[in-house]
Design an enzyme around this catalytic site. Structure first.
Site, mmCIF file in Angstrom:
data_model
loop_
_atom_site.group_PDB
_atom_site.id
_atom_site.type_symbol
_atom_site.label_atom_id
_atom_site.label_comp_id
_atom_site.label_asym_id
_atom_site.label_seq_id
_atom_site.Cartn_x
_atom_site.Cartn_y
_atom_site.Cartn_z
ATOM 1 C CB THR A 123 -0.898 0.003 1.265
ATOM 2 O OG1 THR A 123 -1.479 1.276 1.442
ATOM 3 C CG2 THR A 123 -0.096 -0.307 2.527
ATOM 4 C CG ASP A 124 -1.164 4.956 -0.992
ATOM 5 O OD1 ASP A 124 -1.732 4.281 -0.097
ATOM 6 O OD2 ASP A 124 -1.762 5.837 -1.653
ATOM 7 C CD GLU A 125 -3.514 3.350 4.183
ATOM 8 O OE1 GLU A 125 -3.453 3.387 5.412
ATOM 9 O OE2 GLU A 125 -4.561 3.127 3.552
ATOM 10 C CE1 TYR A 150 -3.392 -2.676 5.661
ATOM 11 C CE2 TYR A 150 -3.326 -0.341 5.109
ATOM 12 C CZ TYR A 150 -3.372 -1.666 4.709
ATOM 13 O OH TYR A 150 -3.383 -1.985 3.375
ATOM 14 C CE LYS A 154 -0.040 -4.623 2.939
ATOM 15 N NZ LYS A 154 -0.434 -5.982 2.451
HETATM 16 P P1 NAD Z 1 -9.768 -7.464 2.241
HETATM 17 O O1 NAD Z 1 -9.762 -7.144 3.692
HETATM 18 O O2 NAD Z 1 -10.993 -7.223 1.432
HETATM 19 O O3 NAD Z 1 -9.393 -9.015 2.045
HETATM 20 C C1 NAD Z 1 -8.383 -9.649 2.745
HETATM 21 C C2 NAD Z 1 -8.532 -11.155 2.539
HETATM 22 O O4 NAD Z 1 -7.462 -11.802 3.238
HETATM 23 C C3 NAD Z 1 -9.841 -11.730 3.094
HETATM 24 O O5 NAD Z 1 -10.426 -12.611 2.166
HETATM 25 C C4 NAD Z 1 -9.404 -12.465 4.353
HETATM 26 O O6 NAD Z 1 -10.236 -13.579 4.670
HETATM 27 C C5 NAD Z 1 -7.991 -12.888 3.978
HETATM 28 N N1 NAD Z 1 -7.149 -13.116 5.154
HETATM 29 C C6 NAD Z 1 -6.998 -12.296 6.241
HETATM 30 N N2 NAD Z 1 -6.156 -12.855 7.126
HETATM 31 C C7 NAD Z 1 -5.739 -14.040 6.583
HETATM 32 C C8 NAD Z 1 -4.853 -15.055 7.017
HETATM 33 N N3 NAD Z 1 -4.246 -14.980 8.219
HETATM 34 N N4 NAD Z 1 -4.651 -16.113 6.215
HETATM 35 C C9 NAD Z 1 -5.275 -16.221 5.016
HETATM 36 N N5 NAD Z 1 -6.145 -15.284 4.557
HETATM 37 C C10 NAD Z 1 -6.373 -14.208 5.338
HETATM 38 O O7 NAD Z 1 -8.519 -6.709 1.650
HETATM 39 P P2 NAD Z 1 -8.325 -6.021 0.225
HETATM 40 O O8 NAD Z 1 -8.890 -4.674 0.268
HETATM 41 O O9 NAD Z 1 -8.749 -6.959 -0.839
HETATM 42 O O10 NAD Z 1 -6.731 -5.879 0.209
HETATM 43 C C11 NAD Z 1 -5.906 -6.892 -0.345
HETATM 44 C C12 NAD Z 1 -4.450 -6.500 -0.207
HETATM 45 O O11 NAD Z 1 -4.239 -5.249 -0.846
HETATM 46 C C13 NAD Z 1 -3.990 -6.310 1.234
HETATM 47 O O12 NAD Z 1 -2.692 -6.826 1.360
HETATM 48 C C14 NAD Z 1 -3.999 -4.804 1.433
HETATM 49 O O13 NAD Z 1 -3.039 -4.411 2.388
HETATM 50 C C15 NAD Z 1 -3.623 -4.340 0.041
HETATM 51 N N6 NAD Z 1 -4.115 -3.005 -0.309
HETATM 52 C C16 NAD Z 1 -5.454 -2.726 -0.273
HETATM 53 C C17 NAD Z 1 -5.915 -1.462 -0.639
HETATM 54 C C18 NAD Z 1 -7.383 -1.131 -0.657
HETATM 55 O O14 NAD Z 1 -7.723 0.011 -0.944
HETATM 56 N N7 NAD Z 1 -8.286 -2.052 -0.394
HETATM 57 C C19 NAD Z 1 -4.991 -0.479 -1.018
HETATM 58 C C20 NAD Z 1 -3.629 -0.793 -1.025
HETATM 59 C C21 NAD Z 1 -3.212 -2.061 -0.683
HETATM 60 P P1 TYD Z 2 -10.754 4.036 4.065
HETATM 61 O O1 TYD Z 2 -11.695 3.571 3.009
HETATM 62 O O2 TYD Z 2 -10.930 3.498 5.454
HETATM 63 O O3 TYD Z 2 -9.275 3.799 3.541
HETATM 64 P P2 TYD Z 2 -7.851 4.278 4.169
HETATM 65 O O4 TYD Z 2 -8.041 4.623 5.570
HETATM 66 O O5 TYD Z 2 -7.049 3.032 4.008
HETATM 67 O O6 TYD Z 2 -7.394 5.403 3.324
HETATM 68 O O7 TYD Z 2 -10.841 5.608 4.177
HETATM 69 C C1 TYD Z 2 -10.655 6.450 3.046
HETATM 70 C C2 TYD Z 2 -10.751 7.880 3.518
HETATM 71 O O8 TYD Z 2 -12.074 8.134 3.967
HETATM 72 C C3 TYD Z 2 -9.851 8.180 4.710
HETATM 73 O O9 TYD Z 2 -9.408 9.539 4.614
HETATM 74 C C4 TYD Z 2 -10.779 8.048 5.898
HETATM 75 C C5 TYD Z 2 -12.091 8.533 5.344
HETATM 76 N N1 TYD Z 2 -13.303 7.908 5.943
HETATM 77 C C6 TYD Z 2 -14.347 8.721 6.368
HETATM 78 O O10 TYD Z 2 -14.302 9.950 6.272
HETATM 79 N N2 TYD Z 2 -15.451 8.106 6.906
HETATM 80 C C7 TYD Z 2 -15.539 6.764 7.044
HETATM 81 O O11 TYD Z 2 -16.560 6.272 7.564
HETATM 82 C C8 TYD Z 2 -14.452 5.938 6.578
HETATM 83 C C9 TYD Z 2 -14.517 4.442 6.712
HETATM 84 C C10 TYD Z 2 -13.351 6.560 6.028
#
Ligand code: NAD
Ligand code: TYD
Length: 338
Positions: A123-125, A150, A154
């Site tokens: 992630t960019d975080e 988080y 990561k």
């Molecule tokens: P998500 O929370 O929707 O899904 C995570 C999945 O991992 C779930 O299916 C969960 O059951 C599985 N999981 C959790 N713990 C586990 C374990 N111990 N063993 C096996 N499986 C396990 O997440 P997402 O949004 O699909 O994100 C996927 C990846 O992308 C993550 O690594 C996250 O850090 C990264 N990422 C997500 C975003 C975003 O905006 N969603 C942005 C940047 C990076």
């Molecule tokens: P989120 O979807 O939780 O992603 P991340 O924290 O990983 O960036 O949040 C996106 C942005 O929206 C973040 O600035 C937090 C804000 N946010 C709200 O304002 N209200 C909400 O209920 C949530 C879940 C997020």
């Protein structure tokens, strides 16, 4: 080719499996997922009977389960993680266990099994926060400065992945992407929470002043970026993936969703801010564009409209996720907001 996808029942992982199986029908996919609250096999209904798809319920922290799943695997694409910042603030330990230790268990097994590529989704975080008035963007050269549990978990996993490349020669690649949105996203994250709340006639909680900025990436564009890295990326390298070129703040994202759903701003409710809330994320995705020829296919507005339509036409999918357990989380997170 046999590919092990960890976390394939989650939001991005399931989109990736559907994308890959559509475009590479001869490849075998093993989906290894613990099925936490965020994992949902309904996302994969389309492929569940495909002989080239196999689901294994397992935990990446458990060495033996991982060893078995890794058998004959050529490529690992590692999505499995605890992914929600707000939950990491309430309960960091699960994040350390899965995101840090789980990644190390996978790396160790991938090394033993001689996999040809280990691609880590990050992630960019990990890069921290940019000031609102600052024109800087995160790139592959930005120093790590994670600020939430988080992000710290990561960042640790990224360091481990690089260490396995440098120390043991494991053929890795990493992508650090920005906030994804699209179909099958669990409705705790901002965009699906906003859309589904409005469809239910409920208010949308906006943290603090709402002027926080994220670099929104449509999930299918992200899947195409991972495909580009797997096919053309250089081993040992990191690629930053973002969706936008101009800043857009949370309040404007919610306003766009309200417009698409024909509702007014009365749905916006400002709520208590997230502790340590990162002000802005913005990605410079020049490297992946120049070296691998990747760029987003459409604009944010076009993808957002498609996303809103998806949640409108898939109410059965998300209504089932708003369980009493989810409501309990919601009440704890947002207090009295109805
Ligand atoms: P998500 O929370 O929707 O899904 C995570 C999945 O991992 C779930 O299916 C969960 O059951 C599985 N999981 C959790 N713990 C586990 C374990 N111990 N063993 C096996 N499986 C396990 O997440 P997402 O949004 O699909 O994100 C996927 C990846 O992308 C993550 O690594 C996250 O850090 C990264 N990422 C997500 C975003 C975003 O905006 N969603 C942005 C940047 C990076
Ligand atoms: P989120 O979807 O939780 O992603 P991340 O924290 O990983 O960036 O949040 C996106 C942005 O929206 C973040 O600035 C937090 C804000 N946010 C709200 O304002 N209200 C909400 O209920 C949530 C879940 C997020």
């Amino acid at each position: 080719m046999r590919m092990l996808v960890t976390g394939g029942a989650g939001f991005i992982g399931s989109n990736f499996i559907l994308y890959w199986m559509k475009n590479y029908p001869n490849d075998q996919i093993v989906n290894f997922d613990k099925l936490t609250y965020a994992g949902n096999l309904e996302n994969l209904k389309e492929v569940e009977n495909n002989p080239n798809y196999k689901f294994i319920k397992g935990d990446i922290v458990k060495t033996e389960e991982v060893e078995n799943a890794m058998e004959d695997v050529d490529v690992v694409v590692h999505f499995a993680a605890e992914s929600h910042v707000d939950r990491s603030i309430k309960n960091p330990s699960d994040f350390i266990l899965t995101n840090v230790l789980g990644t190390q268990v996978l790396l160790e097994s991938a090394l033993r099994r001689n996999v040809k590529r280990f691609h880590h989704i990050s992630t960019d975080e990990v890069f921290g926060s940019i000031d609102l008035e600052d024109k800087d963007k995160f790139s592959e050269r930005t120093q790590y400065d994670p600020r939430s549990p988080y992000a710290a978990s990561k960042a640790s996993s990224d360091h481990l992945v690089r260490a396995y490349f440098v120390t043991y020669g494991l053929p890795i690649t990493i992508s650090n992407c920005s906030n994804n949105f699209g179909s099958f996203q669990f409705p705790e994250k901002m965009i699906p929470l906003a859309i589904t709340n409005i469809l239910e006639g409920r208010k949308v909680p906006v943290y603090g002043d709402g002027l926080y900025v994220r670099d929104w990436l449509y999930v299918e564009d992200h899947c195409r970026a991972i495909e580009a890295v797997l096919q053309k990326g250089k081993v040992g390298e990191t690629y930053c993936v973002g969706g936008l070129t101009d800043d857009i703040n949370n309040l404007d994202v919610v306003r766009k969703i309200l417009r698409l759903l024909g509702k007014d701003e009365g749905f916006i409710e400002f709520v208590k801010d997230r502790p340590g809330h990162d002000r802005k994320y913005a990605i410079d995705w020049t490297k992946i564009k120049n070296e691998l020829g990747w760029e987003p296919l459409h604009t944010f507005d076009e993808w957002l409209e498609k996303t809103v339509d998806w949640y409108k036409t898939h109410q059965d999918w998300w209504k089932k996720l708003k369980t009493p357990e989810f409501q309990k989380y919601y009440d704890e997170q947002y207090g009295d907001l109805d």
